[in-house]
Enzyme design. Structure first.
Site, PDB file in Angstrom:
ATOM      1  N   MET A 192       0.846  -1.196   0.000  1.00  0.00           N
ATOM      2  CA  MET A 192       0.000   0.000   0.000  1.00  0.00           C
ATOM      3  C   MET A 192       0.878   1.241   0.000  1.00  0.00           C
ATOM      4  SD  MET A 192      -3.180  -0.715   2.557  1.00  0.00           S
ATOM      5  CE  MET A 192      -2.313  -1.714   3.748  1.00  0.00           C
TER       6      MET A 192
ATOM      7  N   GLU B 105       4.664   0.117  -3.297  1.00  0.00           N
ATOM      8  CA  GLU B 105       5.290  -0.010  -4.604  1.00  0.00           C
ATOM      9  C   GLU B 105       6.341   1.075  -4.779  1.00  0.00           C
ATOM     10  OE1 GLU B 105       2.736   0.746  -7.925  1.00  0.00           O
ATOM     11  OE2 GLU B 105       4.278   0.244  -9.376  1.00  0.00           O
TER      12      GLU B 105
ATOM     13  N   CYS C  40      -1.502  -2.848 -10.705  1.00  0.00           N
ATOM     14  CA  CYS C  40      -2.065  -1.505 -10.531  1.00  0.00           C
ATOM     15  C   CYS C  40      -2.734  -1.027 -11.820  1.00  0.00           C
ATOM     16  CB  CYS C  40      -0.990  -0.520 -10.102  1.00  0.00           C
ATOM     17  SG  CYS C  40      -1.704   1.083  -9.789  1.00  0.00           S
TER      18      CYS C  40
ATOM     19  N   GLY D 154      -7.912  -8.756  -2.049  1.00  0.00           N
ATOM     20  CA  GLY D 154      -9.154  -8.082  -2.430  1.00  0.00           C
ATOM     21  C   GLY D 154     -10.320  -8.363  -1.501  1.00  0.00           C
TER      22      GLY D 154
ATOM     23  N   ALA E  90      -5.135  -5.547   2.590  1.00  0.00           N
ATOM     24  CA  ALA E  90      -4.742  -4.149   2.412  1.00  0.00           C
ATOM     25  C   ALA E  90      -5.614  -3.244   3.291  1.00  0.00           C
ATOM     26  CB  ALA E  90      -4.823  -3.742   0.949  1.00  0.00           C
ATOM     27  N   ARG E  91      -6.787  -2.896   2.806  1.00  0.00           N
ATOM     28  CA  ARG E  91      -7.561  -1.864   3.504  1.00  0.00           C
ATOM     29  C   ARG E  91      -7.928  -2.227   4.938  1.00  0.00           C
ATOM     30  NH1 ARG E  91     -12.010  -1.419  -0.857  1.00  0.00           N
ATOM     31  NH2 ARG E  91     -11.252  -3.548  -1.123  1.00  0.00           N
TER      32      ARG E  91
HETATM   33  C1  LIG Z   1      -3.911   3.019   0.110  1.00  0.00           C
HETATM   34  C2  LIG Z   1      -3.661   1.871  -0.828  1.00  0.00           C
HETATM   35  C3  LIG Z   1      -2.473   1.811  -1.535  1.00  0.00           C
HETATM   36  C4  LIG Z   1      -2.204   0.732  -2.384  1.00  0.00           C
HETATM   37  N1  LIG Z   1      -0.982   0.650  -2.981  1.00  0.00           N
HETATM   38  C5  LIG Z   1      -0.657  -0.482  -3.689  1.00  0.00           C
HETATM   39  C6  LIG Z   1       0.665  -0.692  -4.160  1.00  0.00           C
HETATM   40  O1  LIG Z   1       1.577   0.104  -3.924  1.00  0.00           O
HETATM   41  N2  LIG Z   1       0.914  -1.827  -4.884  1.00  0.00           N
HETATM   42  C7  LIG Z   1      -0.069  -2.772  -5.151  1.00  0.00           C
HETATM   43  O2  LIG Z   1       0.217  -3.778  -5.805  1.00  0.00           O
HETATM   44  N3  LIG Z   1      -1.318  -2.583  -4.681  1.00  0.00           N
HETATM   45  C8  LIG Z   1      -1.619  -1.496  -3.958  1.00  0.00           C
HETATM   46  N4  LIG Z   1      -2.885  -1.364  -3.431  1.00  0.00           N
HETATM   47  C9  LIG Z   1      -3.870  -2.444  -3.679  1.00  0.00           C
HETATM   48  C10 LIG Z   1      -3.888  -3.437  -2.502  1.00  0.00           C
HETATM   49  O3  LIG Z   1      -2.626  -4.057  -2.312  1.00  0.00           O
HETATM   50  C11 LIG Z   1      -4.956  -4.504  -2.674  1.00  0.00           C
HETATM   51  O4  LIG Z   1      -4.685  -5.281  -3.810  1.00  0.00           O
HETATM   52  C12 LIG Z   1      -6.366  -3.923  -2.812  1.00  0.00           C
HETATM   53  O5  LIG Z   1      -6.575  -2.849  -1.895  1.00  0.00           O
HETATM   54  C13 LIG Z   1      -7.440  -4.982  -2.543  1.00  0.00           C
HETATM   55  O6  LIG Z   1      -7.260  -5.579  -1.288  1.00  0.00           O
HETATM   56  P1  LIG Z   1      -8.198  -5.238  -0.022  1.00  0.00           P
HETATM   57  O7  LIG Z   1      -9.582  -5.604  -0.379  1.00  0.00           O
HETATM   58  O8  LIG Z   1      -7.620  -6.082   1.100  1.00  0.00           O
HETATM   59  O9  LIG Z   1      -8.063  -3.756   0.238  1.00  0.00           O
HETATM   60  C14 LIG Z   1      -3.178  -0.294  -2.583  1.00  0.00           C
HETATM   61  C15 LIG Z   1      -4.386  -0.207  -1.869  1.00  0.00           C
HETATM   62  C16 LIG Z   1      -4.626   0.832  -1.001  1.00  0.00           C
HETATM   63  C17 LIG Z   1      -5.916   0.863  -0.240  1.00  0.00           C
END
Ligand SMILES: Cc1cc2nc3c(=O)[nH]c(=O)nc-3n(C[C@H](O)[C@H](O)[C@H](O)COP(=O)(O)O)c2cc1C
Length: 480
Positions: free
Chosen positions: A30, A54, A127, A204, A231-232
């Site tokens: 994230m 990233e 992404c 996700g 993530a979230r």
């Molecule tokens: C604030 C934020 C920043 C994120 N930055 C990245 C990132 O740098 N690289 C990446 O592959 N995914 C990034 N994501 C996507 C998450 O890794 C994840 O795939 C996506 O939020 C779905 O997962 P979740 O339902 O657990 O949130 C980001 C998500 C959030 C909320």
């Protein structure tokens, strides 16, 4: 659906690798959030593996690797002395480095650069945001057959990625066009999991499944994945990783701040992460104080009553610095310049009116007088302090006190200038101060891009945070 390919160290250095991706709970990558404090906190609460945000290959290739003896960290810093990646021993066997790349040679070079400091390497192929795809990175890799051997079907694609020798594949169960609030496609993750033998990490699930710790396992079972990445849900409260149940947000935020202070996390990342934790509460008095903070010190003292903790750590670090034989005199490598008007001042936010800063006062005065203030700031790497010089009408002004951030240093320079020119500076104590300025913080410019919030590369990230009213909830933020 899209995913991240993991080039595990085992694949690169056969005898060293220890990390496996089976049956693991993982802090997902994230941007802004996944810096060292959040990663350590997630490990404390029980995450097995933690991903950094990233980081773009080209930026990393400009960095040099520095051992930071004061913080006991390894830092990757740009020629401009900006810390891009900071890591430490505690996470060495758990941290996965995620890069954004569209070029195999650069990706390999970054891999070689960081391989001895991390447990695994991840190439972001997920992404969907334009800033990533227009550079040929992120999800764009999925449509460049020559780069990742795209086949028509996701499952076939994953099989081919598997054959490249990656240790695991994380699959975020959404299409490129879908947004984070859309339901996650567990069936597709399941089909992928069943089709390959390397571990699949399901991503996700925060929105639909992971409301509490047990949701991680439910999501794993529903997707038949080996592991789950969060993530979230982890950003909102990293204690989601704890088998003992979630800890109160107040305590979690305090623990987070402690790590942020101890490891000198960039204040913008600290602030962003705390705002995300506060979610709907950014418009409360505390939320507003947090949004207004311009340093970790201000975050501690203005919004969290943790000033004494901050001071304690600052003293410890100073003592350590001294014991390492680094004297203040040695540190002060800023050239004395007789042409500069100097005085020892520091900008202390609480001494000023809410909507006014010395910089805004100086700016307004300059406009009226058809002048243009220009700021030049230098960063002293050894103690990570800043000194700014403002030039107005060919005269330079600066404070002799070095400060924690560029913004504070600029405010201090503005104060020196205002005092030298006898112009009101917006202090609460100024009699009859009737200046009314619109709050115009550089931060707001920096933070003014909600669109990129769900996946923003670090090079741009410190410039794109935004905590205005319309972004008070992460879901809205991510949906935008
Ligand atoms: C604030 C934020 C920043 C994120 N930055 C990245 C990132 O740098 N690289 C990446 O592959 N995914 C990034 N994501 C996507 C998450 O890794 C994840 O795939 C996506 O939020 C779905 O997962 P979740 O339902 O657990 O949130 C980001 C998500 C959030 C909320």
């Amino acid at each position: 659906c899209f995913g991240n390919a993991r080039l595990h160290k085992e694949g690169m250095i056969e005898t060293i690798g220890k990390l496996t991706y089976r049956n693991k709970t993982i802090l997902a990558p994230m941007v802004q959030v996944g810096t060292l404090p959040m990663r350590l906190l997630a490990l404390d609460y029980g995450a097995d593996i933690v991903y950094c945000e990233e980081l773009i290959d080209m930026l990393m290739l400009k960095c040099k690797r520095v051992i930071n003896k004061i913080l006991d960290t390894v830092d990757y810093i740009t020629p401009g002395e900006r810390v891009i990646f900071r890591t430490c021993d505690r996470e060495k066997d758990h941290v996965v480095f995620q890069m954004g790349s569209s070029d195999a040679d650069r990706a390999l070079a970054v891999g070689k650069l960081v391989e001895n400091d991390v447990a695994g390497i991840d190439v972001n192929m997920g992404c969907p945001k334009e800033f990533s795809t227009k550079g040929g990175m992120g999800a764009a890799l999925l449509s460049q057959p020559e780069k990742i051997e795209l086949l028509e079907e996701t499952v076939n694609l994953v099989k081919r990625i598997e054959r490249t020798g990656v240790a695991a594949i994380a699959v975020h169960g959404r299409t490129k066009e879908e947004r984070p609030q859309h339901p996650v496609h567990c069936d597709i993750i399941r089909a992928i999991s069943e089709a390959v033998s390397i571990p699949i990490i399901a991503s996700g699930g925060s929105y639909n499944y992971i409301k509490e710790h047990s949701g991680i396992e439910t999501f794993r079972q529903t997707t038949s994945a080996s592991s789950v990445m969060v993530a979230r849900a982890a950003m909102w409260n990293p204690s989601i990783f704890s088998k003992d149940g979630t800890v109160s947000l107040e305590k979690v935020m305090q623990e987070y701040i402690k790590y942020a202070v101890k490891f000198d996390n960039h204040y913008a990342s600290t602030k962003y992460t705390l705002c995300m934790m506060l979610r709907g509460q950014v418009e409360t008095p505390r939320g507003k104080k947090l949004c207004a903070a311009l340093s970790n010190l201000e975050i501690c003292s203005e919004a969290f009553e943790m000033k004494s903790f901050y001071e304690e750590i600052a003293t410890l670090l100073e003592t350590k610095k001294a014991s390492l034989g680094v004297t203040e005199k040695e540190l002060d490598d800023h050239v004395e310049d007789p042409d500069v008007i100097q005085s020892a001042v520091r900008f202390i936010r609480r001494e000023y009116q809410a909507n006014i800063t010395p910089k805004s006062c100086l700016h307004e005065w300059c406009i009226k007088n058809h002048l243009q203030p220009t700021y030049e700031t230098v960063h002293r790497p050894r103690d990570r302090l800043f000194c700014s010089t403002v030039t107005v009408a060919n005269q330079k002004y600066r404070s002799s006190i070095w400060d924690k951030s560029k913004k504070l240093a600029e405010q201090a320079a503005a104060i020196v200038c205002l005092r030298a020119l006898d112009i009101p500076e917006g202090k609460l104590s100024e009699e009859g101060n009737t200046l009314v300025h619109k709050r115009k913080r550089e931060d707001k410019e920096i933070l003014n891009n909600t669109e990129n919030g769900d996946c923003l590369p670090a090079e741009a990230s410190h410039k794109k945070l935004h905590f205005s009213q319309d972004v008070s909830d992460t879901d809205a933020f991510l949906a935008s």
